[in-house]
Motif scaffolding. Structure first.
Motif, PDB file in Angstrom:
ATOM      1  N   SER A   1      -3.658   6.773   0.764  1.00 32.60           N
ATOM      2  CA  SER A   1      -4.560   5.801   1.374  1.00 32.60           C
ATOM      3  C   SER A   1      -5.660   6.536   2.123  1.00 32.60           C
ATOM      4  O   SER A   1      -5.413   7.580   2.741  1.00 32.60           O
ATOM      5  CB  SER A   1      -3.799   4.897   2.350  1.00 32.60           C
ATOM      6  OG  SER A   1      -4.697   4.071   3.071  1.00 32.60           O
TER       7      SER A   1
ATOM      8  N   TYR B   1      -7.542  -2.523   4.524  1.00 38.63           N
ATOM      9  CA  TYR B   1      -7.535  -1.666   3.337  1.00 38.63           C
ATOM     10  C   TYR B   1      -6.997  -2.446   2.148  1.00 38.63           C
ATOM     11  O   TYR B   1      -6.192  -3.370   2.312  1.00 38.63           O
ATOM     12  CB  TYR B   1      -6.680  -0.420   3.587  1.00 38.63           C
ATOM     13  CG  TYR B   1      -7.293   0.524   4.589  1.00 38.63           C
ATOM     14  CD1 TYR B   1      -7.959   1.678   4.173  1.00 38.63           C
ATOM     15  CD2 TYR B   1      -7.222   0.256   5.956  1.00 38.63           C
ATOM     16  CE1 TYR B   1      -8.540   2.542   5.103  1.00 38.63           C
ATOM     17  CE2 TYR B   1      -7.804   1.104   6.885  1.00 38.63           C
ATOM     18  CZ  TYR B   1      -8.459   2.244   6.449  1.00 38.63           C
ATOM     19  OH  TYR B   1      -9.041   3.083   7.368  1.00 38.63           O
TER      20      TYR B   1
ATOM     21  N   GLN C   1      -0.452  -8.105  -1.325  1.00 32.79           N
ATOM     22  CA  GLN C   1      -1.220  -7.725  -0.147  1.00 32.79           C
ATOM     23  C   GLN C   1      -1.132  -8.780   0.952  1.00 32.79           C
ATOM     24  O   GLN C   1      -1.204  -8.480   2.134  1.00 32.79           O
ATOM     25  CB  GLN C   1      -2.684  -7.490  -0.524  1.00 32.79           C
ATOM     26  CG  GLN C   1      -3.549  -7.009   0.618  1.00 32.79           C
ATOM     27  CD  GLN C   1      -3.063  -5.690   1.195  1.00 32.79           C
ATOM     28  OE1 GLN C   1      -3.107  -4.657   0.537  1.00 32.79           O
ATOM     29  NE2 GLN C   1      -2.592  -5.715   2.439  1.00 32.79           N
TER      30      GLN C   1
ATOM     31  N   ALA D   1      -5.833  -2.116  -2.267  1.00 33.44           N
ATOM     32  CA  ALA D   1      -5.354  -1.192  -3.288  1.00 33.44           C
ATOM     33  C   ALA D   1      -6.342  -1.023  -4.431  1.00 33.44           C
ATOM     34  O   ALA D   1      -6.988  -1.984  -4.870  1.00 33.44           O
ATOM     35  CB  ALA D   1      -4.016  -1.692  -3.833  1.00 33.44           C
TER      36      ALA D   1
ATOM     37  N   GLN E   1       0.818  -1.209   0.000  1.00 35.54           N
ATOM     38  CA  GLN E   1       0.000   0.000   0.000  1.00 35.54           C
ATOM     39  C   GLN E   1       0.854   1.262   0.000  1.00 35.54           C
ATOM     40  O   GLN E   1       0.473   2.289  -0.577  1.00 35.54           O
ATOM     41  CB  GLN E   1      -0.960  -0.026   1.188  1.00 35.54           C
ATOM     42  CG  GLN E   1      -1.958  -1.172   1.098  1.00 35.54           C
ATOM     43  CD  GLN E   1      -2.906  -1.233   2.277  1.00 35.54           C
ATOM     44  OE1 GLN E   1      -3.106  -0.251   2.974  1.00 35.54           O
ATOM     45  NE2 GLN E   1      -3.498  -2.404   2.506  1.00 35.54           N
TER      46      GLN E   1
ATOM     47  N   SER F   1      -5.271   3.250  -1.584  1.00 30.74           N
ATOM     48  CA  SER F   1      -5.914   2.129  -0.898  1.00 30.74           C
ATOM     49  C   SER F   1      -7.155   2.631  -0.174  1.00 30.74           C
ATOM     50  O   SER F   1      -7.180   3.756   0.337  1.00 30.74           O
ATOM     51  CB  SER F   1      -4.953   1.446   0.083  1.00 30.74           C
ATOM     52  OG  SER F   1      -4.484   2.337   1.063  1.00 30.74           O
TER      53      SER F   1
END
Length: 201
Positions: free
Chosen positions: A90, A148, A181, A150, A84, A105
């Motif tokens: 984010s 979270y 991830q 992407a 991320q 993200s």
């Protein structure tokens, strides 16, 4: 196969280093800009919050060296939070990311029967062929822990997707910059395959 594993204060370095050693690689834990600048391959681990990760990279003078490393096309792999951090931003925080792969993200949507964080084993579905995915079977399983996920700006950056209530991007790549991830160091043979492929790039 020498791999520099960046220690900036967030990450399960022990498991990553041990997995790389099992593969016959030579992991080197690095902490400085000079060490990043001479690395052959760079692994960016990470657990925790986005802003905390970027703040630590900034305080240790590592943002510019990582960006230069990526601009030179050398293999860079971000894991979990590390993936991320490769993005522009984010929803989890206010700081800008590394900006190596356009995108941001976002948090998983709250929906019945879907708990956040996404925690546990899940499979990935490749969207295109890539050396990072070589020899990875269709029936794979990886270990995830994240709230979270992407959203790359370009569909061409997506390597794999995974479904948790809805499809989300689980691996990304633009040129030599890659992200996963999941935690390959906790994902047994499938994680070893991904890390072995990374070491071969």
């Amino acid at each position: 196969m020498t791999v520099a594993v960046l220690d900036y204060g967030l990450g399960n370095l022990g498991s990553v280093v041990n997995m790389l050693k099992r593969l016959g690689a030579s992991p080197q834990v690095v902490t400085t800009a000079d060490e990043v600048s001479v690395a052959e391959r760079l692994l960016l681990p990470g657990v925790g919050a986005f802003d905390r990760g970027m703040a630590l990279l900034e305080s240790q003078g590592l943002i510019a060296p990582i960006r230069k490393f990526a601009a030179q096309g050398r293999p860079l792999l971000g894991i979990c939070l590390g993936m991320q951090l490769l993005l522009d931003a984010s929803d989890e925080g206010a700081r800008p990311g590394l900006g190596l792969i356009p995108g941001r993200s976002i948090r998983f949507r709250d929906r019945p029967g879907v708990r956040v964080p996404h925690m546990g084993w899940n499979r990935t579905t490749p969207l295109r062929e890539d050396p990072l995915l070589a020899d990875l079977p269709e029936d794979n399983r990886f270990y995830f822990v994240h709230s979270y996920h992407a959203i790359p700006a370009n569909d061409s950056a997506v390597l794999t997707t995974t479904t948790y209530g809805e499809p989300f991007v689980s691996m990304i790549r633009e040129q030599g910059t890659m992200g996963a991830q999941f935690h390959p160091e906790k994902s047994h043979l499938f994680g070893m395959t991904v890390l072995r492929n990374f070491c071969s790039l």
